[in-house]
Design a protein around this motif. Structure first.
Motif, PDB file in Angstrom:
ATOM      1  N   ILE A 393      13.462  49.682  50.488  1.00 17.42           N
ATOM      2  CA  ILE A 393      13.459  51.008  51.112  1.00 17.42           C
ATOM      3  C   ILE A 393      12.987  52.015  50.073  1.00 17.42           C
ATOM      4  CG2 ILE A 393      14.826  52.808  52.226  1.00 17.42           C
ATOM      5  CD1 ILE A 393      14.875  50.368  53.901  1.00 17.42           C
ATOM      6  N   LEU A 394      12.045  52.858  50.449  1.00 16.64           N
ATOM      7  CA  LEU A 394      11.676  53.988  49.589  1.00 16.64           C
ATOM      8  C   LEU A 394      12.363  55.225  50.121  1.00 16.64           C
ATOM      9  CD1 LEU A 394       7.942  54.112  48.465  1.00 16.64           C
ATOM     10  CD2 LEU A 394       9.951  53.292  47.248  1.00 16.64           C
ATOM     11  N   MET A 395      12.904  56.029  49.222  1.00 19.25           N
ATOM     12  CA  MET A 395      13.560  57.277  49.616  1.00 19.25           C
ATOM     13  C   MET A 395      13.039  58.423  48.753  1.00 19.25           C
ATOM     14  SD  MET A 395      17.601  58.194  50.070  1.00 19.25           S
ATOM     15  CE  MET A 395      18.068  58.055  48.342  1.00 19.25           C
ATOM     16  N   SER A 396      12.757  59.544  49.390  1.00 22.56           N
ATOM     17  CA  SER A 396      12.323  60.716  48.629  1.00 22.56           C
ATOM     18  C   SER A 396      13.549  61.370  48.008  1.00 22.56           C
ATOM     19  CB  SER A 396      11.590  61.709  49.524  1.00 22.56           C
ATOM     20  OG  SER A 396      12.389  62.077  50.630  1.00 22.56           O
ATOM     21  N   VAL A 397      13.469  61.611  46.699  1.00 19.62           N
ATOM     22  CA  VAL A 397      14.609  62.192  45.986  1.00 19.62           C
ATOM     23  C   VAL A 397      14.299  63.604  45.492  1.00 19.62           C
ATOM     24  CG1 VAL A 397      15.614  59.979  45.311  1.00 19.62           C
ATOM     25  CG2 VAL A 397      13.869  61.036  43.848  1.00 19.62           C
ATOM     26  N   ARG A 398      13.092  64.067  45.828  1.00 21.52           N
ATOM     27  CA  ARG A 398      12.690  65.428  45.476  1.00 21.52           C
ATOM     28  C   ARG A 398      12.071  66.058  46.720  1.00 21.52           C
ATOM     29  NH1 ARG A 398       8.043  67.129  41.151  1.00 21.52           N
ATOM     30  NH2 ARG A 398       8.737  69.241  40.715  1.00 21.52           N
ATOM     31  N   ALA A 399      12.407  67.306  46.966  1.00 22.79           N
ATOM     32  CA  ALA A 399      12.072  67.979  48.220  1.00 22.79           C
ATOM     33  C   ALA A 399      10.768  67.505  48.839  1.00 22.79           C
ATOM     34  CB  ALA A 399      12.006  69.487  47.987  1.00 22.79           C
ATOM     35  N   PRO A 400      10.861  67.013  50.124  1.00 18.28           N
ATOM     36  CA  PRO A 400      12.066  66.916  50.955  1.00 18.28           C
ATOM     37  C   PRO A 400      12.944  65.730  50.549  1.00 18.28           C
ATOM     38  CG  PRO A 400      10.209  66.023  52.150  1.00 18.28           C
ATOM     39  CD  PRO A 400       9.656  66.554  50.859  1.00 18.28           C
ATOM     40  N   VAL A 401      14.231  65.978  50.480  1.00 17.68           N
ATOM     41  CA  VAL A 401      15.175  64.972  49.997  1.00 17.68           C
ATOM     42  C   VAL A 401      15.671  64.120  51.170  1.00 17.68           C
ATOM     43  CG1 VAL A 401      17.473  64.644  49.008  1.00 17.68           C
ATOM     44  CG2 VAL A 401      15.916  66.321  48.016  1.00 17.68           C
ATOM     45  N   GLY A 402      15.787  62.807  50.926  1.00 19.22           N
ATOM     46  CA  GLY A 402      16.481  61.934  51.866  1.00 19.22           C
ATOM     47  C   GLY A 402      15.645  61.264  52.929  1.00 19.22           C
ATOM     48  N   ASP A 403      14.315  61.481  52.949  1.00 17.24           N
ATOM     49  CA  ASP A 403      13.475  60.771  53.911  1.00 17.24           C
ATOM     50  C   ASP A 403      13.269  59.339  53.432  1.00 17.24           C
ATOM     51  OD1 ASP A 403      13.095  62.813  55.766  1.00 17.24           O
ATOM     52  OD2 ASP A 403      11.535  63.726  54.555  1.00 17.24           O
ATOM     53  N   VAL A 404      13.217  58.408  54.369  1.00 16.08           N
ATOM     54  CA  VAL A 404      13.137  56.991  54.002  1.00 16.08           C
ATOM     55  C   VAL A 404      12.014  56.277  54.737  1.00 16.08           C
ATOM     56  CG1 VAL A 404      15.539  56.687  53.293  1.00 16.08           C
ATOM     57  CG2 VAL A 404      14.940  56.484  55.711  1.00 16.08           C
ATOM     58  N   ASN A 405      11.520  55.210  54.136  1.00 15.33           N
ATOM     59  CA  ASN A 405      10.505  54.330  54.708  1.00 15.33           C
ATOM     60  C   ASN A 405      10.736  52.910  54.219  1.00 15.33           C
ATOM     61  OD1 ASN A 405       7.100  55.481  55.388  1.00 15.33           O
ATOM     62  ND2 ASN A 405       8.938  55.688  56.583  1.00 15.33           N
ATOM     63  N   ILE A 406      10.277  51.952  55.031  1.00 17.20           N
ATOM     64  CA  ILE A 406      10.365  50.540  54.635  1.00 17.20           C
ATOM     65  C   ILE A 406       9.058  50.138  53.956  1.00 17.20           C
ATOM     66  CG2 ILE A 406      10.507  48.161  55.493  1.00 17.20           C
ATOM     67  CD1 ILE A 406      12.337  49.201  57.705  1.00 17.20           C
ATOM     68  N   VAL A 407       9.168  49.397  52.853  1.00 17.68           N
ATOM     69  CA  VAL A 407       7.988  48.912  52.126  1.00 17.68           C
ATOM     70  C   VAL A 407       7.814  47.424  52.425  1.00 17.68           C
ATOM     71  CG1 VAL A 407       6.888  48.676  49.874  1.00 17.68           C
ATOM     72  CG2 VAL A 407       8.493  50.534  50.276  1.00 17.68           C
ATOM     73  N   ASN A 408       6.599  47.060  52.889  1.00 16.37           N
ATOM     74  CA  ASN A 408       6.348  45.646  53.225  1.00 16.37           C
ATOM     75  C   ASN A 408       5.299  45.012  52.318  1.00 16.37           C
ATOM     76  OD1 ASN A 408       4.097  46.952  54.082  1.00 16.37           O
ATOM     77  ND2 ASN A 408       4.185  46.255  56.209  1.00 16.37           N
ATOM     78  N   ARG A 409       5.116  45.581  51.115  1.00 16.19           N
ATOM     79  CA  ARG A 409       4.120  45.056  50.173  1.00 16.19           C
ATOM     80  C   ARG A 409       4.506  45.543  48.771  1.00 16.19           C
ATOM     81  NH1 ARG A 409       2.589  49.238  53.088  1.00 16.19           N
ATOM     82  NH2 ARG A 409       1.710  51.084  52.089  1.00 16.19           N
ATOM     83  N   THR A 410       3.834  45.058  47.759  1.00 15.97           N
ATOM     84  CA  THR A 410       4.125  45.466  46.387  1.00 15.97           C
ATOM     85  C   THR A 410       3.423  46.788  46.078  1.00 15.97           C
ATOM     86  OG1 THR A 410       4.302  43.159  45.698  1.00 15.97           O
ATOM     87  CG2 THR A 410       3.986  44.802  43.957  1.00 15.97           C
ATOM     88  N   VAL A 411       4.188  47.758  45.575  1.00 19.49           N
ATOM     89  CA  VAL A 411       3.632  49.066  45.214  1.00 19.49           C
ATOM     90  C   VAL A 411       4.265  49.525  43.903  1.00 19.49           C
ATOM     91  CG1 VAL A 411       3.228  49.741  47.622  1.00 19.49           C
ATOM     92  CG2 VAL A 411       5.389  50.374  46.495  1.00 19.49           C
ATOM     93  N   SER A 412       3.661  50.569  43.334  1.00 18.66           N
ATOM     94  CA  SER A 412       4.237  51.210  42.148  1.00 18.66           C
ATOM     95  C   SER A 412       4.674  52.604  42.556  1.00 18.66           C
ATOM     96  CB  SER A 412       3.193  51.294  41.035  1.00 18.66           C
ATOM     97  OG  SER A 412       3.674  52.081  39.958  1.00 18.66           O
ATOM     98  N   ILE A 413       5.824  53.056  42.063  1.00 26.93           N
ATOM     99  CA  ILE A 413       6.323  54.379  42.465  1.00 26.93           C
ATOM    100  C   ILE A 413       6.461  55.322  41.265  1.00 26.93           C
ATOM    101  CG2 ILE A 413       7.507  53.526  44.509  1.00 26.93           C
ATOM    102  CD1 ILE A 413      10.161  53.801  42.948  1.00 26.93           C
ATOM    103  N   GLY A 414       6.157  56.591  41.538  1.00 31.39           N
ATOM    104  CA  GLY A 414       6.258  57.618  40.510  1.00 31.39           C
ATOM    105  C   GLY A 414       7.378  58.596  40.820  1.00 31.39           C
ATOM    106  N   ARG A 415       7.263  59.805  40.286  1.00 33.33           N
ATOM    107  CA  ARG A 415       8.309  60.824  40.433  1.00 33.33           C
ATOM    108  C   ARG A 415       8.506  61.186  41.902  1.00 33.33           C
ATOM    109  NH1 ARG A 415       6.996  65.924  37.125  1.00 33.33           N
ATOM    110  NH2 ARG A 415       9.079  66.483  37.848  1.00 33.33           N
ATOM    111  N   GLY A 416       9.760  61.548  42.200  1.00 33.79           N
ATOM    112  CA  GLY A 416      10.075  61.998  43.548  1.00 33.79           C
ATOM    113  C   GLY A 416      10.491  60.894  44.489  1.00 33.79           C
ATOM    114  N   LEU A 417      10.451  59.653  44.019  1.00 37.90           N
ATOM    115  CA  LEU A 417      10.820  58.525  44.870  1.00 37.90           C
ATOM    116  C   LEU A 417      11.865  57.647  44.194  1.00 37.90           C
ATOM    117  CD1 LEU A 417       7.329  57.333  46.187  1.00 37.90           C
ATOM    118  CD2 LEU A 417       9.053  58.627  47.445  1.00 37.90           C
TER     119      LEU A 417
END
Length: 495
Positions: A393-417
């Motif tokens: 599950i990816l979740m936004s932790v920087r405005a907007p806070v608390g939105d979520v999505n399902i990840v079905n593949r390999t990704v790299s994440i940066g700030r805000g997630l």
């Protein structure tokens, strides 16, 4: 039918003589029109106005059946028999900024398109001197004249009220002086409103539409003229209906707004029931969540030997528990049932929108969140730091806070997630749905002045209701079914 459609229907009936009763005692509109035509001929003969050839009305231009005491005329025949009764504003170069002066005793207002659009005298603060007013006196307007917007927003009309200041119109306006012996000014506004769509079709310009030429308005537009008494009845009837239309419009807007909010409220209710253990039946044979917790702890201990050991999360206190769960459920910290990973951006030069060999899809912030699944990002990173495998599950932790999505593949994440990788006995979709309803909780805990954000501790310490694994699956199946039913229901509702 919305308020505008209803009003258009009312105006259509009015222009066909079907809105108010016909009265044989009304003086025919032909009498008043013929008198105006005779007065016009006298004014031309006495050189009080220019002689201008106006196209006659072809019978094919009058479509439909109308009352026998109605007449039809071109615009010049319903205006005052004086020069300048129909006047388009001066060329733009005729009024320059250097001419504007502060309002004073001997200054004159420059009326703008905003006055016609907003139906007010208070719009605009441009004034010219007495000397410039004399030069531009042919564009003078007085109380009772009708201002019509001519550029961009075309066809908004406004009667200058009693006490309006003396002034001139600018290049974006047209002014009309209506002969009320033929047509009442308020009735003209009603007729003109029904003609605006046709007039707009003949507007000139590409970037900004402009009202069609005066030649077109004078020679190609037909105005229906009922008897004056019937005009008054139509005005009174429409004014009364407009009051009801305003009420109807307010209720219609509330209805539309309610329909728009309905899917959000319904989904929220469904998810709320789910996280309280009220959405599906409890099955006694289900292995209780307490047994899952033991396996989850063992799984976490194995993973923490490979990765950095997490600090122990605080025990859950009774004061924190918001409501009672079914006996087979258990309250857990989010960090106890998932492996949380906070995003970290790589060095800027390693991020590109052009794919290169060995590059990985890169996400930062909430830009590519879909309705449920994470959408594909066009950004790639050649030196990924935080790599997230599928089934997370990816979740936004920087405005907007608390939105979520399902990840079905390999990704790299940066700030805000943040990525939340569920343990084996935590259903991915169940976690997704529960986190959706917890968005408000995360928003309440967010801090920051420029951008609201939550940190790793807030994410890890969030309380999560954990049912038995079989019940998690039943909940997901039930939610998916109800959301499909909601979508089918919405397709049948018209806004």
């Amino acid at each position: 039918m919305n308020a505008k459609q209803l009003k258009d229907s009312i105006l259509h009936y009015a222009m066909q003589g079907k809105l108010v009763p016909q009265k044989l005692s009304d003086e025919s509109a032909f009498v008043n029109l013929n008198n105006a035509i005779l007065d016009r001929e006298i004014a031309i003969k006495n050189k009080k106005m220019k002689n201008e050839a106006i196209a006659s009305i072809d019978e094919n231009e009058i479509k439909g059946e109308f009352p026998v005491n109605w007449a039809f005329a071109r615009l010049p025949f319903i205006c005052e028999n004086v020069n300048g009764a129909i006047r388009r504003g001066p060329f733009g170069s005729s009024i320059t900024k250097s001419m504007f002066v502060p309002m004073g005793e001997n200054t004159y207002k420059v009326f703008e398109q905003g006055n016609a659009i907003r139906k007010t005298l208070d719009y605009g603060d441009y004034y010219i001197s007495d000397e410039d007013f004399v030069k531009l006196s042919s564009f003078e307007v007085v109380e009772g004249d009708i201002l019509i917007s001519c550029a961009g927003t075309i066809g908004e009309a406004y009667i200058l009220p009693f006490g309006a200041p003396k002034g001139i119109i600018n290049q974006a306006l047209m002014k009309l002086s209506i002969n009320e012996n033929v047509m009442l000014k308020e009735f003209f506004l009603i007729v003109f409103e029904t003609l605006v769509r046709t007039i707009n079709k003949n507007a000139k310009g590409s970037a900004m539409k402009n009202l069609a030429s005066l030649k077109y308005l004078k020679n190609e537009v037909v105005f229906p003229i009922p008897p004056l008494e019937e005009q008054r009845r139509i005005i009174d009837r429409i004014n009364a209906l407009n009051f009801k239309l305003e009420i109807y419009d307010q209720k219609e807007k509330l209805r539309v707004e309610s329909i728009k909010k309905f899917p959000i409220k319904l989904e929220k209710s469904i998810l709320q029931y789910a996280m309280q253990g009220k959405l599906v039946e409890q099955v006694e044979t289900d292995e209780p969540a307490s047994m899952l917790v033991k396996r989850i702890k063992a799984e976490k201990e194995v993973k923490e030997k490979i990765i950095k050991k997490e600090k122990t999360l605080p025990a859950i206190t009774e004061e924190e528990i918001p409501y009672e769960l079914p006996s087979t459920w258990k309250w857990m910290r989010l960090g106890e049932i998932t492996l949380p990973i906070m995003g970290q951006s790589p060095k800027g030069e390693s991020v590109s929108e052009i794919y290169s060999e060995g590059a990985m899809e890169f996400h930062q912030g909430k830009s590519y969140f879909g309705e449920k699944m994470l959408e594909v990002s066009p950004k790639f990173v050649t030196k990924p730091i935080k790599i997230i495998e599928k089934s997370a599950i990816l979740m936004s932790v920087r405005a907007p806070v608390g939105d979520v999505n399902i990840v079905n593949r390999t990704v790299s994440i940066g700030r805000g997630l943040a990525a939340l990788i569920p343990c084996n006995d935590v259903n991915l979709e169940y976690l997704y749905y529960i986190l959706k309803i917890l968005k408000y909780d995360f928003e309440q805990k967010a801090t920051g002045s420029t951008f609201k954000a939550i940190n790793a501790d807030i994410v890890k310490e969030q309380l999560i209701p954990l049912p038995p694994i079989n019940e998690q699956k039943r909940i997901v199946k039930k939610i998916n079914g109800l959301l499909c039913l909601k979508d089918r229901l919405l397709n049948k509702i018209t806004i």
